[in-house]
Scaffold this motif. Structure first.
Motif, PDB file in Angstrom:
ATOM      1  N   PRO A   1      26.526  70.893  58.258  1.00 62.56           N
ATOM      2  CA  PRO A   1      26.510  69.459  57.888  1.00 62.56           C
ATOM      3  C   PRO A   1      27.737  69.030  57.098  1.00 62.56           C
ATOM      4  CG  PRO A   1      24.896  70.710  56.601  1.00 62.56           C
ATOM      5  CD  PRO A   1      25.365  71.612  57.702  1.00 62.56           C
ATOM      6  N   ARG A   2      28.251  69.921  56.260  1.00 61.23           N
ATOM      7  CA  ARG A   2      29.474  69.611  55.523  1.00 61.23           C
ATOM      8  C   ARG A   2      30.025  70.892  54.896  1.00 61.23           C
ATOM      9  NH1 ARG A   2      25.520  67.140  52.349  1.00 61.23           N
ATOM     10  NH2 ARG A   2      25.228  67.974  50.241  1.00 61.23           N
ATOM     11  N   LYS A   3      31.285  70.790  54.441  1.00 57.85           N
ATOM     12  CA  LYS A   3      31.925  71.921  53.786  1.00 57.85           C
ATOM     13  C   LYS A   3      32.820  71.385  52.674  1.00 57.85           C
ATOM     14  CE  LYS A   3      35.289  75.654  54.360  1.00 57.85           C
ATOM     15  NZ  LYS A   3      36.159  76.396  55.287  1.00 57.85           N
ATOM     16  N   THR A   4      32.728  72.029  51.501  1.00 59.64           N
ATOM     17  CA  THR A   4      33.594  71.682  50.375  1.00 59.64           C
ATOM     18  C   THR A   4      34.204  72.955  49.818  1.00 59.64           C
ATOM     19  OG1 THR A   4      32.197  69.791  49.779  1.00 59.64           O
ATOM     20  CG2 THR A   4      33.745  70.581  48.110  1.00 59.64           C
ATOM     21  N   THR A   5      35.517  72.990  49.726  1.00 62.02           N
ATOM     22  CA  THR A   5      36.222  74.099  49.080  1.00 62.02           C
ATOM     23  C   THR A   5      36.638  73.647  47.696  1.00 62.02           C
ATOM     24  OG1 THR A   5      37.108  74.862  51.202  1.00 62.02           O
ATOM     25  CG2 THR A   5      38.194  75.669  49.201  1.00 62.02           C
ATOM     26  N   TRP A   6      36.269  74.434  46.687  1.00 60.38           N
ATOM     27  CA  TRP A   6      36.672  74.106  45.312  1.00 60.38           C
ATOM     28  C   TRP A   6      37.517  75.253  44.773  1.00 60.38           C
ATOM     29  CZ3 TRP A   6      32.872  73.158  40.604  1.00 60.38           C
ATOM     30  CH2 TRP A   6      33.635  72.788  39.480  1.00 60.38           C
ATOM     31  N   TRP A   7      38.824  75.010  44.695  1.00 58.62           N
ATOM     32  CA  TRP A   7      39.748  75.971  44.084  1.00 58.62           C
ATOM     33  C   TRP A   7      39.877  75.567  42.627  1.00 58.62           C
ATOM     34  CZ3 TRP A   7      45.682  76.561  45.344  1.00 58.62           C
ATOM     35  CH2 TRP A   7      46.154  77.728  44.714  1.00 58.62           C
ATOM     36  N   ARG A   8      39.257  76.322  41.739  1.00 62.45           N
ATOM     37  CA  ARG A   8      39.115  75.901  40.354  1.00 62.45           C
ATOM     38  C   ARG A   8      39.894  76.790  39.387  1.00 62.45           C
ATOM     39  NH1 ARG A   8      32.854  76.462  39.027  1.00 62.45           N
ATOM     40  NH2 ARG A   8      33.658  75.704  37.038  1.00 62.45           N
ATOM     41  N   ASN A   9      40.087  76.243  38.168  1.00 60.77           N
ATOM     42  CA  ASN A   9      40.775  76.969  37.091  1.00 60.77           C
ATOM     43  C   ASN A   9      42.164  77.456  37.503  1.00 60.77           C
ATOM     44  OD1 ASN A   9      38.528  76.813  35.235  1.00 60.77           O
ATOM     45  ND2 ASN A   9      37.517  78.396  36.460  1.00 60.77           N
ATOM     46  N   VAL A  10      42.903  76.610  38.195  1.00 61.10           N
ATOM     47  CA  VAL A  10      44.247  76.979  38.642  1.00 61.10           C
ATOM     48  C   VAL A  10      45.212  76.708  37.480  1.00 61.10           C
ATOM     49  CG1 VAL A  10      45.991  76.737  40.433  1.00 61.10           C
ATOM     50  CG2 VAL A  10      43.583  76.295  40.972  1.00 61.10           C
ATOM     51  N   GLY A  11      45.420  77.725  36.671  1.00 62.33           N
ATOM     52  CA  GLY A  11      46.234  77.569  35.470  1.00 62.33           C
ATOM     53  C   GLY A  11      47.707  77.830  35.672  1.00 62.33           C
ATOM     54  N   PHE A  12      48.111  78.016  36.915  1.00 66.62           N
ATOM     55  CA  PHE A  12      49.520  78.344  37.174  1.00 66.62           C
ATOM     56  C   PHE A  12      50.204  77.276  38.020  1.00 66.62           C
ATOM     57  CE2 PHE A  12      46.576  80.719  39.862  1.00 66.62           C
ATOM     58  CZ  PHE A  12      46.943  80.358  41.144  1.00 66.62           C
ATOM     59  N   LEU A  13      49.722  76.040  37.928  1.00 67.64           N
ATOM     60  CA  LEU A  13      50.413  74.940  38.589  1.00 67.64           C
ATOM     61  C   LEU A  13      51.708  74.632  37.830  1.00 67.64           C
ATOM     62  CD1 LEU A  13      47.387  72.549  39.227  1.00 67.64           C
ATOM     63  CD2 LEU A  13      48.493  74.068  40.882  1.00 67.64           C
ATOM     64  N   PRO A  14      52.690  73.972  38.467  1.00 65.78           N
ATOM     65  CA  PRO A  14      53.919  73.605  37.748  1.00 65.78           C
ATOM     66  C   PRO A  14      53.589  72.749  36.538  1.00 65.78           C
ATOM     67  CG  PRO A  14      54.191  73.298  40.112  1.00 65.78           C
ATOM     68  CD  PRO A  14      52.736  73.587  39.886  1.00 65.78           C
ATOM     69  N   GLN A  15      54.123  73.092  35.375  1.00 66.55           N
ATOM     70  CA  GLN A  15      53.773  72.349  34.163  1.00 66.55           C
ATOM     71  C   GLN A  15      54.951  72.161  33.218  1.00 66.55           C
ATOM     72  OE1 GLN A  15      51.159  75.486  31.808  1.00 66.55           O
ATOM     73  NE2 GLN A  15      50.737  75.518  34.000  1.00 66.55           N
ATOM     74  N   GLY A  16      56.115  72.625  33.598  1.00 67.34           N
ATOM     75  CA  GLY A  16      57.289  72.438  32.757  1.00 67.34           C
ATOM     76  C   GLY A  16      57.313  73.416  31.598  1.00 67.34           C
ATOM     77  N   GLY A  17      58.485  73.861  31.199  1.00 67.34           N
ATOM     78  CA  GLY A  17      58.612  74.791  30.081  1.00 67.34           C
ATOM     79  C   GLY A  17      57.975  76.132  30.384  1.00 67.34           C
ATOM     80  N   LYS A  18      57.511  76.793  29.320  1.00 70.08           N
ATOM     81  CA  LYS A  18      56.889  78.103  29.474  1.00 70.08           C
ATOM     82  C   LYS A  18      55.474  77.951  30.031  1.00 70.08           C
ATOM     83  CE  LYS A  18      59.496  80.204  25.678  1.00 70.08           C
ATOM     84  NZ  LYS A  18      59.410  80.909  24.371  1.00 70.08           N
ATOM     85  N   GLY A  19      55.009  78.995  30.685  1.00 74.04           N
ATOM     86  CA  GLY A  19      53.634  78.995  31.183  1.00 74.04           C
ATOM     87  C   GLY A  19      53.497  78.558  32.619  1.00 74.04           C
ATOM     88  N   GLY A  20      54.595  78.173  33.245  1.00 74.76           N
ATOM     89  CA  GLY A  20      54.542  77.758  34.633  1.00 74.76           C
ATOM     90  C   GLY A  20      54.515  78.954  35.573  1.00 74.76           C
ATOM     91  N   PRO A  21      54.439  78.700  36.872  1.00 73.28           N
ATOM     92  CA  PRO A  21      54.357  79.783  37.846  1.00 73.28           C
ATOM     93  C   PRO A  21      55.688  80.497  38.029  1.00 73.28           C
ATOM     94  CG  PRO A  21      54.544  77.689  38.979  1.00 73.28           C
ATOM     95  CD  PRO A  21      54.408  77.369  37.511  1.00 73.28           C
ATOM     96  N   SER A  22      55.626  81.704  38.592  1.00 70.49           N
ATOM     97  CA  SER A  22      56.854  82.414  38.959  1.00 70.49           C
ATOM     98  C   SER A  22      57.515  81.662  40.095  1.00 70.49           C
ATOM     99  CB  SER A  22      56.523  83.839  39.391  1.00 70.49           C
ATOM    100  OG  SER A  22      55.794  83.826  40.626  1.00 70.49           O
ATOM    101  N   GLU A  23      58.747  82.008  40.396  1.00 74.77           N
ATOM    102  CA  GLU A  23      59.457  81.309  41.468  1.00 74.77           C
ATOM    103  C   GLU A  23      58.755  81.477  42.804  1.00 74.77           C
ATOM    104  OE1 GLU A  23      62.222  78.658  42.709  1.00 74.77           O
ATOM    105  OE2 GLU A  23      61.866  79.362  40.658  1.00 74.77           O
ATOM    106  N   ALA A  24      58.235  82.687  43.074  1.00 75.59           N
ATOM    107  CA  ALA A  24      57.541  82.930  44.341  1.00 75.59           C
ATOM    108  C   ALA A  24      56.267  82.090  44.438  1.00 75.59           C
ATOM    109  CB  ALA A  24      57.198  84.412  44.473  1.00 75.59           C
ATOM    110  N   VAL A  25      55.502  82.017  43.357  1.00 76.35           N
ATOM    111  CA  VAL A  25      54.264  81.227  43.346  1.00 76.35           C
ATOM    112  C   VAL A  25      54.596  79.739  43.440  1.00 76.35           C
ATOM    113  CG1 VAL A  25      52.234  80.595  41.982  1.00 76.35           C
ATOM    114  CG2 VAL A  25      52.967  82.984  42.088  1.00 76.35           C
ATOM    115  N   LYS A  26      55.642  79.319  42.744  1.00 79.32           N
ATOM    116  CA  LYS A  26      56.057  77.910  42.779  1.00 79.32           C
ATOM    117  C   LYS A  26      56.387  77.477  44.207  1.00 79.32           C
ATOM    118  CE  LYS A  26      59.636  74.791  41.028  1.00 79.32           C
ATOM    119  NZ  LYS A  26      60.876  74.696  40.228  1.00 79.32           N
ATOM    120  N   LEU A  27      57.153  78.285  44.923  1.00 74.88           N
ATOM    121  CA  LEU A  27      57.521  77.952  46.303  1.00 74.88           C
ATOM    122  C   LEU A  27      56.292  77.942  47.210  1.00 74.88           C
ATOM    123  CD1 LEU A  27      60.842  79.996  46.636  1.00 74.88           C
ATOM    124  CD2 LEU A  27      60.600  77.507  46.458  1.00 74.88           C
TER     125      LEU A  27
END
Length: 358
Positions: free
Chosen positions: A83-109
């Protein structure tokens, strides 16, 4: 099939969509886990057809890329006859965020490539995809790629006093849903004690509801002092000392100071806070006398400015200046030696004492 234009909701940023069709790809950003979860749950509904990818513990590049592949695989797998499908990708703490704490270059790409796939996705009406995380730099390639094609919900952190003001509005609404209300000023006191985290606010409200029981009355400051727990990360209630001083209520001053007497550096802490408080009140008192109170209070938390204005009636300008000088002198003594602790309460009693004629 036309895709909805992106929109950022909840009053943070908004842009009208070009299509009336409900968005099927949702990006939810915010550090308040409760608000993020509640927003996602409204999309998830009863949970039928829900698939989750949880990145809470994905702290290295290998795990982050694994989660991304899993989320993409779920996105590209339609619901077929379900009847339906929902994908929930949660707690993604490695999105681009500027400064320290952002993703590695491979993850960013990899994220940027995934954003292109999300932006181009043409999902059937019974499929939704949710991505949620604490932070996302809105000027990043990832965010810019998605803004024109997905629903983006952003809970902005804002300045501390803005967070507190929003939390007061939120806690009043949450209390109403539980059949509770607050006496005047008690909602602000509740937030100051518990903090601005929504999950903590809900938990403490539920505890307050159980404490009050079936009584038909508003939550008072006494109720909060009796039952509400101090929130994680909330500083000790040093404001209780200054509030009591503002009221010129020595009994309250003694009670509030007692909470700090065992703290290391007790005298330095209290004298620093009290000296600053009297300095600020003296500046406001002087400005009020000159008809410039609003100008002097500009930039202050509006609630604090209003509260301090109420305190001014309890003090003359000379009293405030003298009190400030007493604690400035005592702070210098406290910094240079350990013999000032016993004098703190004495000085507080002296400044609280009212003269026969003022």
């Amino acid at each position: 099939m036309a895709r909805p234009c992106g929109r950022v909701v909840f009053g943070i940023i908004s842009a009208k969509g070009q299509s009336e069709r409900v968005a099927q790809i949702h990006v939810i950003i915010g550090e308040d886990d409760y608000l993020v979860s509640e927003a996602a749950k409204r999309i998830v509904g009863d949970g039928v057809g829900l698939e989750t990818v949880d990145s809470a513990n994905s702290t290295n590049e290998e795990l982050q890329l694994r989660d991304l592949r899993e989320a993409e695989a779920s996105l590209l797998t339609p619901p077929f006859l379900d009847p339906r499908k929902t994908t929930w990708w949660r707690n993604v703490g490695f999105l681009p965020q500027g400064g320290k704490g952002g993703p590695s270059e491979a993850v960013k790409l990899a994220l940027e490539r995934f954003a292109e796939k999300l932006a181009a996705a043409d999902l059937p009406e019974n499929q939704h995809f949710i991505l949620s995380g604490p932070r996302l730099l809105q000027t990043s390639i990832f965010a810019k790629t998605l803004k024109s094609s997905v629903e983006m919900i952003v809970f902005s952190a804002g300045k501390p006093w803005e967070q507190a003001r929003s939390a007061v509005v939120r806690v009043v609404d949450l209390a109403k849903e539980m059949g509770l209300s607050f006496e005047r000023g008690a909602a602000e006191l509740f937030v100051a004690r518990v903090g601005t985290d929504s999950r903590s606010l809900v938990s403490e409200l539920e505890k307050m509801r159980d404490y009050i029981g079936g009584e038909s009355r508003a939550v008072s400051a006494a109720d909060i002092a009796e039952i509400s727990s101090q929130g994680v990360g909330v500083e000790p209630e040093i404001w209780a000392i200054t509030d009591a001083l503002g009221e010129r209520n020595f009994a309250k001053v003694l009670d509030s100071v007692g909470r700090f007497e065992r703290e290391t550096g007790f005298a330095v802490l209290v004298t620093t806070v009290v000296e600053k408080f009297f300095r600020q009140l003296a500046e406001l008192k002087d400005a009020e006398a000159k008809g410039r109170f609003r100008e002097a209070a500009e930039g202050m938390n509006p609630y604090a400015a209003k509260k301090n204005q109420g305190f001014l009636r309890n003090w003359s300008l000379n009293e405030l200046r003298a009190a400030r000088f007493r604690f400035l002198e005592l702070r210098e003594r406290a910094v240079s030696s350990q013999s000032a602790d016993s004098l703190v309460v004495v000085r507080l009693a002296q400044v609280c004492r009212r003269r026969a004629a003022r």
